[in-house]
Each structure stands twice: as structure tokens, then as C-alpha cells.
Design a protein around this motif. Structure first.
Motif, mmCIF file in Angstrom:
data_model
loop_
_atom_site.group_PDB
_atom_site.id
_atom_site.type_symbol
_atom_site.label_atom_id
_atom_site.label_comp_id
_atom_site.label_asym_id
_atom_site.label_seq_id
_atom_site.Cartn_x
_atom_site.Cartn_y
_atom_site.Cartn_z
ATOM 1 N N UNK A 39 33.387 -8.668 20.897
ATOM 2 C CA UNK A 39 33.434 -8.047 19.568
ATOM 3 C C UNK A 39 34.742 -7.300 19.372
ATOM 4 N N UNK A 40 35.237 -6.668 20.431
ATOM 5 C CA UNK A 40 36.519 -5.971 20.336
ATOM 6 C C UNK A 40 37.640 -6.946 20.017
ATOM 7 N N UNK A 41 37.571 -8.167 20.560
ATOM 8 C CA UNK A 41 38.587 -9.177 20.265
ATOM 9 C C UNK A 41 38.556 -9.553 18.784
ATOM 10 N N UNK A 42 37.352 -9.697 18.236
ATOM 11 C CA UNK A 42 37.230 -10.029 16.820
ATOM 12 C C UNK A 42 37.812 -8.923 15.947
ATOM 13 N N UNK A 43 37.441 -7.692 16.239
ATOM 14 C CA UNK A 43 37.924 -6.561 15.447
ATOM 15 C C UNK A 43 39.442 -6.440 15.576
ATOM 16 N N UNK A 44 39.969 -6.672 16.789
ATOM 17 C CA UNK A 44 41.411 -6.603 16.990
ATOM 18 C C UNK A 44 42.144 -7.631 16.138
ATOM 19 N N UNK A 45 41.580 -8.836 16.024
ATOM 20 C CA UNK A 45 42.226 -9.859 15.211
ATOM 21 C C UNK A 45 42.136 -9.523 13.736
ATOM 22 N N UNK A 46 41.035 -8.908 13.331
ATOM 23 C CA UNK A 46 40.917 -8.485 11.935
ATOM 24 C C UNK A 46 41.953 -7.414 11.612
ATOM 25 N N UNK A 47 42.204 -6.530 12.567
ATOM 26 C CA UNK A 47 43.255 -5.517 12.367
ATOM 27 C C UNK A 47 44.617 -6.187 12.253
ATOM 28 N N UNK A 48 44.852 -7.204 13.073
ATOM 29 C CA UNK A 48 46.144 -7.903 13.063
ATOM 30 C C UNK A 48 46.420 -8.509 11.696
ATOM 31 N N UNK A 49 45.404 -9.083 11.101
ATOM 32 C CA UNK A 49 45.585 -9.754 9.819
ATOM 33 C C UNK A 49 45.611 -8.780 8.650
#
Length: 269
Positions: free
Chosen positions: A147-157
Motif C-alpha cells: 500500500x505504501x508503494x501505491x501511495x508513493x506513486x500517487x504522490x509522484x504523479x
């Protein structure tokens, strides 16, 4: 002229009309990004002019379709939407329709457009945003991460307020759907089927990490029709910053299509 109030959509249907236009000459059908909802485009629909109705696809797994599992397969998602559009008998003669999709929505719009074309209901035009051409789709593995990976990618975008990303209860509710959206688009490859003939307009931000100039120009091979490119300042979610300009551009495509129909069917003297 005030828009009529939207009717409650039947259960399981995809198309939402946030601000119906009784006298519309053309329609725009919007396909949101991964994790996106129809509600995010309500302002676009309200700001659309009286003669072009703005409708939005609501994917399963969010808002009023929260109880339905989000698809992880492009054929399932695009096929269901295309079948609904082909079965829509609201108009004796369907209005000219422009399909508009951002990010994942660009790929969904293109696949739906091809299916409509094969069925003899070719869209008037397709406008795609923030997405490489189908043949240049980038594979990904974010959907396999934590889940942290998903949230991190959402922050990136970008495009998602930090307060939302910090809301643990909200994120717990929406992350399963977002993961399934990521899986769909990260494993997507163009589906077999009829080629697209409609003109395509390609939009992207000059600082978007998800699409570069070469990948945007690749859309020229995705249709037998004309293809035009427009670059805007901004990152992956440049849309809101340029909402008025992009809305006018898409509405212009709808009006050109409506004018072409009027010229083909002149009024009686």
C-alpha cells in the motif's frame, strides 16, 4: 439556459450526465484516470455550453458503484462500456460524440472507440491526454507492491491532495480499487480489433513523467484519421490548471462534428 437535473442512473450502468443539456447538438464522453471518479468532472460538465453535453464514465468500484469490483482487464472494462453505449436508445439518431480520456482513461477511450467503430457507431473524434500511444504502453509493477508503494506513486504523479493521502480510513477504502486500476493499465496491451478511423487529438504536459514527445507522437499510428498534438505546461495532472482551455478545445471538436452533420442533412426549404 439552465441544465436539467440529472436522473438517477440505473444500477450497474457506467454513463453519468451531471448536467444534461436538453438541446445538445453533440456530446463529450469523458473517461477518468486510474482511481478517478465521475464526480471529479462535474465542474467540467456544468461549465460546458448549452449545445454540447458533457457526460462521464463511472468505472466500477467507486462512488455510486463502490460495491462493484473494479475490473483488472481492459477487455472487460471497455467491452462493458461499449455494449452500454451501443444499447443506448435515448436518441433516434445518436448525437455526434467525442470521446475524451486522461491517463488510463485515454487507453479505455481508444479501445471503446474501436469497438464502436466496428459496430458502425464511430465516434466523431477522440481526444487523449497524458498517455503514451497504445503500441508504446509502458508495463509496470506498482500494483504488485505494498500500500505504501501505491501511495508513493500517487504522490509522484500528483493530482491527489496530501490531506487525502494522509487519511488512513479513506485510503483503506479506496486503495483496493486503485490497485486494480493500476493492474489493468500496467498489464494493458492493445486489444485485437478494428482500426480507429476517427481523428485523434493528443494532449500532454511538458513535465509529465508518464508520457514524452515520442510516446505522444506515437498516437499517429493509432488511427487512420488525422492526428494533432498539443503540449501544455504542467505535470501529469496539468488538466485542472488549463481546464477552461482544454474544455473549449474538446467542445470545439463536438461543435465541428455537429456542423458537419448539419451540412450533410440540409433543412428543407
Amino acid at each position: 439556459m439552465f441544465p436539467e437535473p440529472p436522473a438517477r442512473p440505473p444500477a450497474g450502468t457506467a454513463v453519468r450526465r451531471p448536467a444534461p443539456r436538453r438541446c445538445a447538438r453533440a456530446r463529450v464522453l469523458c473517461f477518468p484516470h486510474a482511481g478517478g471518479t465521475a464526480g471529479a468532472y462535474r465542474r467540467w460538465a456544468v461549465e460546458a455550453p448549452w449545445d454540447v453535453e458533457w457526460a462521464v464514465v463511472q468505472y466500477p468500484g467507486r462512488e455510486d458503484r463502490y460495491q462493484e469490483p473494479a475490473p483488472t482487464d481492459m477487455a472487460e472494462l471497455s467491452g462493458a462500456i461499449a455494449r452500454e453505449l451501443l444499447a443506448d436508445a435515448r436518441d433516434a439518431v445518436p448525437l455526434p460524440t467525442v470521446l475524451f480520456g486522461h491517463s488510463m482513461g485515454a487507453a479505455v477511450a481508444w479501445e471503446v472507440a474501436r469497438q464502436l467503430t466496428a459496430a458502425g457507431r464511430e465516434p466523431a473524434a477522440v481526444v487523449v491526454s497524458g498517455r503514451p500511444a497504445p503500441a508504446l504502453s509502458r508495463p509496470g509493477t506498482v500494483h504488485l507492491g505494498s500500500e505504501d508503494d501505491l501511495v508513493s506513486d500517487m504522490r509522484r504523479l500528483g493530482g491527489t491532495g496530501g490531506g487525502i493521502l494522509e487519511d488512513e480510513s479513506l485510503m483503506a477504502a479506496v486503495l483496493p480499487t486503485i490497485r486494480r486500476d493500476y493492474q489493468l493499465i500496467e498489464t494493458y496491451r492493445p486489444l485485437p480489433g478494428a482500426p480507429l478511423r476517427a481523428p485523434v487529438t493528443v494532449l500532454y504536459g511538458d513535465r509529465d513523467p508518464e508520457v514524452d514527445q515520442r510516446e505522444a507522437e506515437g498516437w499517429r499510428e493509432a488511427t487512420r484519421g488525422a492526428c494533432a498534438l498539443r503540449v501544455f505546461s504542467g505535470d501529469h495532472f496539468y488538466l485542472e490548471e488549463h481546464r477552461r482551455e482544454i474544455l473549449d478545445l474538446i467542445v470545439g471538436e463536438g461543435r465541428r462534428a455537429a456542423d458537419a452533420v448539419s451540412e450533410a442533412w440540409p433543412t428543407m426549404p
